[in-house]
Scaffold this active site. Structure first.
Site, PDB file in Angstrom:
ATOM      1  N   GLU A   1       0.895  -1.164   0.000  1.00 13.62           N
ATOM      2  CA  GLU A   1       0.000   0.000   0.000  1.00 13.62           C
ATOM      3  C   GLU A   1       0.919   1.196   0.000  1.00 13.62           C
ATOM      4  OE1 GLU A   1      -3.154  -0.334  -0.134  1.00 13.62           O
ATOM      5  OE2 GLU A   1      -3.403  -2.401   0.507  1.00 13.62           O
TER       6      GLU A   1
ATOM      7  N   CYS B   1      -3.127   7.781   4.267  1.00 16.72           N
ATOM      8  CA  CYS B   1      -2.945   7.310   2.899  1.00 16.72           C
ATOM      9  C   CYS B   1      -4.209   7.533   2.079  1.00 16.72           C
ATOM     10  CB  CYS B   1      -2.561   5.841   2.914  1.00 16.72           C
ATOM     11  SG  CYS B   1      -3.589   4.855   3.990  1.00 16.72           S
TER      12      CYS B   1
HETATM   13  P1  NAP Z   1       8.738   4.672   4.393  1.00 16.80           P
HETATM   14  O1  NAP Z   1       9.975   5.450   4.563  1.00 16.80           O
HETATM   15  O2  NAP Z   1       8.545   3.976   3.100  1.00 16.80           O
HETATM   16  O3  NAP Z   1       8.643   3.667   5.601  1.00 16.80           O
HETATM   17  C1  NAP Z   1       7.609   2.728   5.704  1.00 16.80           C
HETATM   18  C2  NAP Z   1       8.096   1.542   6.506  1.00 16.80           C
HETATM   19  O4  NAP Z   1       9.147   0.919   5.805  1.00 16.80           O
HETATM   20  C3  NAP Z   1       8.655   1.917   7.858  1.00 16.80           C
HETATM   21  O5  NAP Z   1       8.348   0.899   8.763  1.00 16.80           O
HETATM   22  C4  NAP Z   1      10.147   1.968   7.599  1.00 16.80           C
HETATM   23  O6  NAP Z   1      10.882   1.749   8.770  1.00 16.80           O
HETATM   24  C5  NAP Z   1      10.303   0.832   6.643  1.00 16.80           C
HETATM   25  N1  NAP Z   1      11.440   0.914   5.785  1.00 16.80           N
HETATM   26  C6  NAP Z   1      11.993   2.002   5.235  1.00 16.80           C
HETATM   27  N2  NAP Z   1      13.027   1.647   4.467  1.00 16.80           N
HETATM   28  C7  NAP Z   1      13.132   0.304   4.538  1.00 16.80           C
HETATM   29  C8  NAP Z   1      14.008  -0.653   3.966  1.00 16.80           C
HETATM   30  N3  NAP Z   1      14.969  -0.302   3.149  1.00 16.80           N
HETATM   31  N4  NAP Z   1      13.818  -1.939   4.270  1.00 16.80           N
HETATM   32  C9  NAP Z   1      12.835  -2.333   5.084  1.00 16.80           C
HETATM   33  N5  NAP Z   1      11.992  -1.464   5.651  1.00 16.80           N
HETATM   34  C10 NAP Z   1      12.121  -0.160   5.371  1.00 16.80           C
HETATM   35  O7  NAP Z   1       7.499   5.537   4.585  1.00 16.80           O
HETATM   36  P2  NAP Z   1       7.099   6.422   5.861  1.00 16.80           P
HETATM   37  O8  NAP Z   1       8.267   7.228   6.326  1.00 16.80           O
HETATM   38  O9  NAP Z   1       6.390   5.595   6.862  1.00 16.80           O
HETATM   39  O10 NAP Z   1       6.082   7.360   5.154  1.00 16.80           O
HETATM   40  C11 NAP Z   1       6.570   8.128   4.110  1.00 16.80           C
HETATM   41  C12 NAP Z   1       5.604   8.127   2.995  1.00 16.80           C
HETATM   42  O11 NAP Z   1       4.875   6.894   2.849  1.00 16.80           O
HETATM   43  C13 NAP Z   1       4.553   9.131   3.204  1.00 16.80           C
HETATM   44  O12 NAP Z   1       5.054  10.420   2.903  1.00 16.80           O
HETATM   45  C14 NAP Z   1       3.483   8.638   2.277  1.00 16.80           C
HETATM   46  O13 NAP Z   1       3.747   9.091   0.988  1.00 16.80           O
HETATM   47  C15 NAP Z   1       3.609   7.156   2.302  1.00 16.80           C
HETATM   48  N6  NAP Z   1       2.573   6.494   3.114  1.00 16.80           N
HETATM   49  C16 NAP Z   1       1.649   5.745   2.476  1.00 16.80           C
HETATM   50  C17 NAP Z   1       0.695   5.083   3.197  1.00 16.80           C
HETATM   51  C18 NAP Z   1      -0.319   4.182   2.518  1.00 16.80           C
HETATM   52  O14 NAP Z   1      -1.025   3.428   3.172  1.00 16.80           O
HETATM   53  N7  NAP Z   1      -0.436   4.208   1.232  1.00 16.80           N
HETATM   54  C19 NAP Z   1       0.643   5.209   4.567  1.00 16.80           C
HETATM   55  C20 NAP Z   1       1.613   5.989   5.199  1.00 16.80           C
HETATM   56  C21 NAP Z   1       2.584   6.591   4.469  1.00 16.80           C
HETATM   57  P3  NAP Z   1      11.535   2.958   9.596  1.00 16.80           P
HETATM   58  O15 NAP Z   1      10.431   3.849  10.006  1.00 16.80           O
HETATM   59  O16 NAP Z   1      12.190   2.275  10.726  1.00 16.80           O
HETATM   60  O17 NAP Z   1      12.474   3.617   8.645  1.00 16.80           O
END
Ligand code: NAP
Length: 689
Positions: free
Chosen positions: A265, A304
């Protein structure tokens, strides 16, 4: 000294390795309260042994879960929901430290717990009390009826790994945990670092409750290290977060080479469209404004599902811009620790910086600021701290690509004027796939046109008007019974949606076998399988005695013209096919007057019933009723009733029995088929004692 969050792995709470932390500062991250800047927790998974965590889930959690039936898992989820509900006040307090207001906390915490109840209900009401789910009916594959097929769903032998976003530390975990648990999957949860102290508090209680089988849930606070290197074809990764992370995880060899299932997602530029039929001063106009303001400010727009692209008819652009700006100016922005606050900060200063940068990207591409944060203006004196972003409304021409590409994951939306519905539909599809859209219109022609044209790009669409506004759950609320997920840019995932999401985590297999073999495999009697007609009437047997295939044959009973007249007069059903010989004969389906279908069903009940009190407590319905061959006066009916499926209820002294009913005539032609549903005592000796 700030606490370091422990992880729950291998049946114990584990601290990160002090040795690694001393040598490597970057292995630990700090979580702050974005409103106050206070340090809340340190997070690190340094030193965790990921292959053993995966093995533990597979070899301890998996087998323990698969021992349980769907109903037993459902009962556990219900108890767990009640257990967490009693402790929710503590989660609400912690939630305020994630930047969420009290109202935001309701979505996350109460919304999350409610998914457990919902999935408990799916398991107990829509699935059998066994470990195999039958998907669809039996397929006849041969003329001689010795070769049949049936799709079955079984629990995969792997582990489900959740990688969750920061915005819903509780809901994000529980909405995935519910279906995974019912599907028989041991779960490893990796929450986003921001907000992980809240997820940790909930998991601590889940483990302390002792309600789940050991190994069914493990928690990793911090990085997942090399965990993906140990996943194979029976495992699943369910990711929520940015498209960039989704792409990098999807490229991992476990997905690309070893067949691990990967669901995502990701970012989503959801739309909301105001219909061309709507005028200012109408209920729909006010609803549109209210919904947009709610979506921009709830959870500070870090949802989201929030509305990012607001499509309005050209002529209403200024009216909508004025009304939304006015309403946004009323929103009290501040610290969630202050009860009057209606919108809090973003989850971190970094996230706020990202949102400001995203606004700058959209405005530098040509969008204008209607109200809120203006990148070309010096910082407002009233800004509370770096983690806050004012609710920001932009307006832009739909041709500006950045509007459809840049997701400002905060209190930000862009108004997009449209000139015609065709123009609006084209604009919506430029989002390249979203989680949700909404149409605010009271014109069914407009709604149908836009809905059918935009649905292929969406997982869910809300149609809002004066008729459902009072009870509508709103644009941004995913519901456990409805699909959450979207195609294309939204990641292609499909969570929630009732039983659909449980089956998502299971393996569907087409089984081909003889009717008797299929009956033995599935525990559900298959037509053409052996019937056991000897011995006691099956209605005299409780569930401890009744066997699949137990059958009673009743009849024959002749149907007379007097019976048909009497039934017509008694019930008032004097439809001509039962009362007028000439009219009935002129009907293409009937040879002349025929018996009522309900007379056939009633006579059949009279032929198979056992009148004395016994273990059968009630008949609670019929399903799949079909009348096949008409019954003429003089025909003789025989009924064959066979125990088809037995479902003892976990929490009651009775269970459900589904009977296959087959009514035939004197020529052995099938007159009617249906399922009779009854409630039957589990064990009459126990209830008598
Ligand atoms: P993210 O940076 O993609 O992180 C999401 C999850 O992935 C976190 O648990 C993060 O852990 C983990 N993660 C990051 N890099 C990883 C890697 N290389 N390997 C394994 N796990 C990894 O996203 P976010 O900071 O939570 O949110 C940023 C963006 O995501 C938002 O600006 C939005 O655009 C999008 N978002 C979308 C939804 C949806 O349902 N569509 C919901 C929320 C957010 P850590 O936190 O420990 O880095």
């Amino acid at each position: 000294m700030t606490d370091i969050l422990t992880s729950y792995v291998l049946g114990a709470w584990a601290e990160p390795s002090a040795e690694i932390l001393t040598e490597n500062d970057s292995a630990v991250r700090t979580v702050h309260d974005p409103a106050t800047g206070a340090e809340l927790a340190k997070v690190s998974s340094a030193g965790l042994n990921f292959p053993t965590i995966v093995d533990y889930a597979r070899n301890t959690g998996g087998p323990a879960l698969r021992e349980l039936t769907f109903h037993q898992r459902g009962v556990m989820l219900k108890k767990l929901g009640a257990y967490l509900n009693e402790r929710r006040d503590r989660y609400h307090k912690l939630s305020l430290t994630t930047g969420a207001t009290a109202r935001d906390g309701l979505i996350d915490i109460d919304g999350g717990i409610s998914t457990l109840f919902s999935y408990s209900s799916v398991a107990r009401r829509q699935m059998p009390n066994s470990t195999t789910y039958l998907d669809g009916g039996v397929e006849r594959l041969s003329k001689g009826q010795t070769f049949v097929g049936q799709h079955i769903c079984t629990s995969r032998r792997g582990v489900s790994v959740q990688i969750n976003a920061f915005n819903f530390p509780v809901w994000g975990m529980l909405e995935k945990f519910g279906p995974m648990f019912i599907a028989g999957q041991p779960v490893i949860v990796k929450p986003a670092t921001s907000g992980s102290h809240l997820t940790h508090a909930v998991v601590r209680d889940i483990i302390a409750s002792g309600l789940l089988p050991e190994g069914a849930l493990q928690l990793i606070c911090g990085s997942i290290g090399d965990l993906l290197d140990h996943l194979t074809e029976q495992d699943t990764v369910a990711f929520t977060g940015s498209a960039a992370t989704a792409h990098s995880l999807a490229a991992h060899p476990c997905v690309q080479k070893r067949g691990t299932r990967f669901f995502a997602e990701a970012d989503s530029l959801n739309f909301s469209l105001l219909g061309p039929d709507v005028e200012p001063g109408t209920e729909e106009f006010d609803l549109y404004v209210k919904e947009l303001v709610t979506e921009m400010t709830a959870k500070s727009g870090q949802k989201c599902t929030a509305i990012r692209r607001a499509l309005v008819p050209e002529k209403l652009l200024n009216a909508v811009a004025d009304a939304v700006s006015e309403a946004l100016a009323e929103v009290i922005v501040g610290s969630p620790h202050d009860e009057t606050t209606e919108m809090g900060p973003l989850v971190s200063t970094k996230q706020a910086d990202d949102v400001r940068a995203a606004i700058a990207k959209i405005t530098s591409a040509g969008a204008e600021v209607v109200c809120g944060y203006n990148p070309s203006r010096p910082k407002g004196a009233n800004e509370l701290s770096a983690a806050f972003v004012e609710p920001t409304l932009l307006k832009a021409h739909a041709e500006i690509a950045a509007v459809h590409e840049v997701e400002a994951f905060g209190p930000v939306a862009t108004l997009l004027p449209y000139s015609s519905l065709a123009d609006a539909i084209e604009t919506v599809t430029r989002g390249r796939g979203s989680l949700v859209g909404s149409l605010i219109s009271h014109d069914p022609v407009v709604v149908r046109d836009v809905l059918v044209s935009t649905a292929p790009w969406h997982g869910r669409i809300l149609v809002l008007d004066r008729d459902n506004a009072r009870e509508s759950t709103g644009h941004g609320a995913p519901l456990p019974t409805l699909v959450h997920g979207g195609p294309g840019r939204a990641g292609g995932g499909e969570e929630l949606g009732g039983i659909r999401s449980v089956l998502h985590y299971m393996q569907r297999t087409a089984v081909q076998a003889s009717p008797d073999m299929l009956t033995a495999i599935t525990g559900t009697w298959v037509p053409e399988a052996t019937r056991h007609t000897e011995g006691t009437h099956p209605f005299a047997k409780d569930l401890s005695e009744l066997r699949i295939g137990d059958t009673i044959v009743g009849g024959p009973r002749k149907v007379t013209l007097e019976d048909i007249d009497c039934f017509a007069e008694f019930t008032g059903d004097t439809f001509y096919a039962h009362t007028d010989e000439d009219a009935a004969a002129a009907n293409p389906f009937f040879p002349g007057r025929v018996a009522h279908g309900y007379l056939v069903v009633s006579f059949a009940a009279g032929l198979f019933v056992k009148p004395e009190p016994g273990p059968v407590l009630a008949n609670y319905g019929l399903e799949n009723l079909r009348f096949i061959t008409p019954v003429s006066p003089g025909d003789e009916l025989t009924v064959t009733l066979t125990a088809k499926q037995i479902t003892p209820r976990e929490t009651d002294a009775y269970g459900e029995v589904r009977w296959d009913a087959l009514v035939t005539n004197q020529d052995a032609a099938v007159v009617a088929t249906y399922d009779v549903l009854t409630l039957v005592e589990k064990d009459t000796r126990k209830s008598e004692a």
